[in-house]
Design a protein around this motif. Structure first.
Motif, PDB file in Angstrom:
ATOM      1  N   ASN A  47     -14.628   2.071   4.973  1.00 49.86           N
ATOM      2  CA  ASN A  47     -15.156   0.697   5.146  1.00 49.86           C
ATOM      3  C   ASN A  47     -14.364  -0.330   5.807  1.00 49.86           C
ATOM      4  N   GLU A  48     -14.567  -1.564   6.477  1.00 49.34           N
ATOM      5  CA  GLU A  48     -13.994  -2.201   7.345  1.00 49.34           C
ATOM      6  C   GLU A  48     -12.569  -2.639   6.626  1.00 49.34           C
ATOM      7  N   ASP A  49     -12.480  -2.843   5.215  1.00 46.37           N
ATOM      8  CA  ASP A  49     -11.090  -3.370   4.517  1.00 46.37           C
ATOM      9  C   ASP A  49     -10.173  -2.016   4.323  1.00 46.37           C
ATOM     10  N   MET A  50     -10.824  -0.694   4.854  1.00 50.05           N
ATOM     11  CA  MET A  50      -9.963   0.271   4.559  1.00 50.05           C
ATOM     12  C   MET A  50      -9.688   1.308   5.765  1.00 50.05           C
ATOM     13  N   ALA A  51      -9.991   0.384   6.892  1.00 44.50           N
ATOM     14  CA  ALA A  51     -10.198   1.276   8.252  1.00 44.50           C
ATOM     15  C   ALA A  51      -8.882   1.445   8.847  1.00 44.50           C
ATOM     16  N   GLY A  52      -8.702   1.996   9.825  1.00 45.80           N
ATOM     17  CA  GLY A  52      -7.778   2.333  10.622  1.00 45.80           C
ATOM     18  C   GLY A  52      -6.833   3.664  10.593  1.00 45.80           C
ATOM     19  N   GLY A  53      -7.489   4.412   9.728  1.00 49.17           N
ATOM     20  CA  GLY A  53      -6.936   5.819   9.340  1.00 49.17           C
ATOM     21  C   GLY A  53      -5.409   5.744   9.005  1.00 49.17           C
ATOM     22  N   ASN A  54      -4.616   6.754   9.258  1.00 45.90           N
ATOM     23  CA  ASN A  54      -3.109   6.799   9.024  1.00 45.90           C
ATOM     24  C   ASN A  54      -2.297   5.617   9.911  1.00 45.90           C
ATOM     25  N   SER A  55      -2.939   5.286  11.027  1.00 45.17           N
ATOM     26  CA  SER A  55      -2.285   4.303  11.923  1.00 45.17           C
ATOM     27  C   SER A  55      -1.916   3.262  11.263  1.00 45.17           C
ATOM     28  N   TRP A 238       2.619  21.163  -3.796  1.00 44.43           N
ATOM     29  CA  TRP A 238       2.152  20.004  -2.829  1.00 44.43           C
ATOM     30  C   TRP A 238       0.870  19.101  -3.433  1.00 44.43           C
ATOM     31  N   GLU A 239       0.311  19.598  -4.264  1.00 41.17           N
ATOM     32  CA  GLU A 239      -0.748  18.751  -4.861  1.00 41.17           C
ATOM     33  C   GLU A 239      -0.381  17.592  -5.724  1.00 41.17           C
ATOM     34  N   ASN A 240       0.917  17.670  -5.911  1.00 47.46           N
ATOM     35  CA  ASN A 240       1.818  16.602  -6.500  1.00 47.46           C
ATOM     36  C   ASN A 240       2.292  15.498  -5.393  1.00 47.46           C
ATOM     37  N   ALA A 241       2.194  15.679  -4.361  1.00 44.55           N
ATOM     38  CA  ALA A 241       2.730  14.733  -3.281  1.00 44.55           C
ATOM     39  C   ALA A 241       2.055  13.536  -3.171  1.00 44.55           C
ATOM     40  N   LYS A 242       2.647  12.465  -3.012  1.00 48.37           N
ATOM     41  CA  LYS A 242       1.791  11.207  -2.905  1.00 48.37           C
ATOM     42  C   LYS A 242       1.426  10.935  -1.432  1.00 48.37           C
ATOM     43  N   VAL A 243       0.216  10.429  -1.465  1.00 49.83           N
ATOM     44  CA  VAL A 243      -0.533  10.189  -0.101  1.00 49.83           C
ATOM     45  C   VAL A 243       0.061   8.910   0.326  1.00 49.83           C
ATOM     46  N   ARG A 244       0.843   8.631   1.651  1.00 47.64           N
ATOM     47  CA  ARG A 244       1.286   7.533   2.134  1.00 47.64           C
ATOM     48  C   ARG A 244       0.263   6.786   2.655  1.00 47.64           C
ATOM     49  N   GLY A 245      -0.572   7.428   3.642  1.00 48.54           N
ATOM     50  CA  GLY A 245      -1.605   6.833   4.377  1.00 48.54           C
ATOM     51  C   GLY A 245      -3.005   6.754   3.775  1.00 48.54           C
ATOM     52  N   THR A 246      -4.099   6.854   4.468  1.00 49.81           N
ATOM     53  CA  THR A 246      -5.360   6.858   4.255  1.00 49.81           C
ATOM     54  C   THR A 246      -5.749   7.940   3.328  1.00 49.81           C
ATOM     55  N   PRO A 247      -6.634   7.438   2.107  1.00 49.60           N
ATOM     56  CA  PRO A 247      -7.083   8.560   1.342  1.00 49.60           C
ATOM     57  C   PRO A 247      -8.326   9.276   1.906  1.00 49.60           C
ATOM     58  N   ALA A 281       4.181   1.692  -9.254  1.00 53.72           N
ATOM     59  CA  ALA A 281       2.724   2.143  -9.742  1.00 53.72           C
ATOM     60  C   ALA A 281       1.492   2.274  -8.566  1.00 53.72           C
ATOM     61  N   THR A 282       1.605   1.283  -7.512  1.00 53.09           N
ATOM     62  CA  THR A 282       0.947   1.453  -6.467  1.00 53.09           C
ATOM     63  C   THR A 282       1.221   2.012  -5.233  1.00 53.09           C
ATOM     64  N   ASN A 283       1.836   3.238  -5.345  1.00 47.79           N
ATOM     65  CA  ASN A 283       2.671   4.048  -4.342  1.00 47.79           C
ATOM     66  C   ASN A 283       1.887   4.953  -3.534  1.00 47.79           C
ATOM     67  N   GLU A 284       0.404   4.828  -3.521  1.00 45.20           N
ATOM     68  CA  GLU A 284      -0.400   5.726  -2.916  1.00 45.20           C
ATOM     69  C   GLU A 284      -1.381   4.856  -1.970  1.00 45.20           C
ATOM     70  N   SER A 285      -1.333   5.029  -0.775  1.00 41.24           N
ATOM     71  CA  SER A 285      -2.645   4.379   0.227  1.00 41.24           C
ATOM     72  C   SER A 285      -2.497   2.762  -0.132  1.00 41.24           C
ATOM     73  N   ASN A 286      -1.391   2.321  -0.184  1.00 40.99           N
ATOM     74  CA  ASN A 286      -1.067   0.936  -0.521  1.00 40.99           C
ATOM     75  C   ASN A 286      -1.261   0.050   0.976  1.00 40.99           C
TER      76      ASN A 286
END
Length: 497
Positions: A47-55, A238-247, A281-286
């Motif tokens: 959605n617009e508030d989650m747009a932009g991909g990893n960039s 690798w399933e335990n890695a934190k996702v830096r960017g877009t979910p 606490a919020t260390n994924e897709s922040n």
């Protein structure tokens, strides 16, 4: 006609070009098609508030070849510091050599040649459309005693406003060019008619839609946000890695491309991963902190695991050439956690935007023993590691963060550069884990982004760019080359589509 094994939904649109994915590569491809007069729809899963991909989550750093400061001043934003700044030239040959070095020679030479030769012209073109760039003083240069600045590591230019500014600029330009950007459209499958890709099936706020086009450009990212695919292709843990960017990068369109005959490209067993805040606490897709959760001043301190042991060469090279592979090394440690250790003398050198982040995972103590207790490490083990390190430093060499200074610590493992003693309190420990950025495996294409099948033939109507394009990276990655590749190959695909 086919769409995998599903029935065809009713057709709702017909345009010249559909771009799937609204990150840097997707917008660049859309711009390139639109300036040719093509009617373009860009589909963004978020959605617009989650747009932009990893960039959106990046710092905006973009690696280009150039001839030094004079080659940049006519298109980067003005800055009074330019008058006392040294930016060493970074040639196309150096760029190509860096790619070959960090990937251990597994980078595709033809894709590499295009990337290094077209990186600066492509950014100049984007700048002419309205994207703004600057020299990245806070990330790629240190102030010298005489007040001047020296840039290092081959990575000098970035977007104004970082990743957020990059996407804002792209979105504004897209509106100016008349590109139809549609948010909340999760593409699922490709439509194939008579051997040619002619459209996309997408889940949208209006339900399932079939969108038709002469060409489809896939820029929907890798599979890093899917823990099962990470485990399958990258390996256990690798399933335990934190996702830096877009979910949203869950590999859906990679699967769709493979289903219509695309060949796999690149190294599916490795990825870009970094040292990442372990305990916030919020260390994924922040979306608020984005890239500030990285911890990239590690070359100046030491990194220990929960057993108090060092396990890598923190000063092997400039950060730009090691940061994307060290997340994997953290993942291998007990509990997939480690600590970056600094003392009072080193603390002022740490990147402000990262190490002064609100809510940062840090412990501070006046003594190493007290620090060890706070982070759950045996105080004797940490003290011995630090003592062995301090005693092995070649103190006859001057510490200089602007160059690979050769100031080494002859301990095990050795530290090759920037070895500074950890001896003056207070002491700092920053908890880090593995943050995954993007996967290196994707879809195979030629140098124009035309998707190839297993026989090396172009799948008519189908193009790829960005993190979905496999072949440029393996095992490691030179900082800033991902955004550069997205620009270069996005533009190339958009010029043909």
């Amino acid at each position: 006609m086919s769409i995998g094994n599903e029935a065809t939904p009713a057709s709702t649109d017909k345009v010249d070009v559909i771009v799937v994915g609204g990150g840097n590569a997707g917008f660049t491809a859309a711009h390139a098609a639109a300036v040719r007069g093509r009617k373009v729809i860009l589909l963004e899963k978020g959605n617009e508030d989650m747009a932009g991909g990893n960039s959106f989550y990046t710092a905006g750093a973009t690696r280009i070849a150039h001839n030094g400061l004079a080659d940049l001043l006519d298109w980067v934003e003005p800055d009074e510091r330019h008058r006392c700044t040294e930016v060493p030239p970074y040639s196309a040959d150096e760029y190509a050599a860096d790619l070959a070095k960090v990937t251990e020679g597994r980078n595709d030479p033809e894709l590499t040649k295009v990337l290094v030769e077209e990186s600066q012209p492509t950014l100049r073109w984007l700048n002419s459309l309205g994207l703004k760039y600057r020299l990245m003083y806070e990330r790629q240069a240190f102030e010298r005693p005489d007040g001047s600045f020296l840039f290092w590591g081959g990575l000098h230019v970035g977007n104004v406003g970082g990743g957020e500014g990059l996407i804002a600029d792209h979105t504004r330009v897209a509106a100016e060019l008349g590109i139809d950007v549609r948010y909340g459209h999760a593409a699922q499958n490709l439509i194939v008619e008579n051997g040619r890709v002619t459209g996309v099936v997408t889940n949208s706020p209006l339900g399932e839609l079939s969108l038709r086009a002469e060409s489809v450009i896939l820029t929907a990212g890798g599979f890093e946000a899917d823990p099962q695919l990470r485990r399958e292709y990258l390996g256990e843990g690798w399933e335990n890695a934190k996702v830096r960017g877009t979910p949203n990068n869950t590999g859906d369109m990679i699967a769709a491309a493979l289903q219509v005959g695309a060949a796999k490209g690149g190294d599916w067993s490795t990825c870009h991963s970094v040292q990442w805040d372990a305990f916030t606490a919020t260390n994924e897709s922040n979306r608020e902190l984005t890239n500030r959760l990285t911890r990239q001043s590690y070359p100046f301190g030491i990194i220990v695991n929960t057993e108090g042991k060092r396990f890598l060469d923190e000063g092997a090279d400039f950060r730009n050439y090691t940061y994307a592979k060290y997340g994997k090394e953290i993942l291998k440690q007990p509990g997939s956690v480690a600590y970056q250790i600094f003392d009072a003398n080193l603390r002022p050198m740490l990147r402000t935007e990262e190490y002064d982040m609100p809510g940062i995972s840090v412990e501070v103590a006046d003594t190493l023993e007290e620090l060890a207790t706070k982070i759950g490490i045996d105080p004797e083990k940490l003290s011995k590691t630090v003592s062995d390190f301090n005693n092995s430093i070649d103190r006859g060499i001057t510490f200089d963060p602007n160059i690979k200074d050769g100031r080494a610590a002859a301990t095990e493992p050795a530290k090759s550069n920037w070895a500074a003693p950890i001896e003056t309190g207070p002491f700092y420990a920053y908890g880090v884990t593995c943050g995954i950025t993007f996967t290196f495996g994707g879809i195979k294409s030629d140098t124009h982004g035309r998707v190839l099948d297993s026989e090396g033939k172009h799948i008519e109507g189908l193009y790829v760019a960005g993190e979905m394009l496999g072949g440029l990276f393996s095992a490691n990655y030179p900082g800033g080359s991902g955004l550069a590749a997205g620009c270069v190959f996005g533009r190339r695909a958009g010029v043909l589509a």
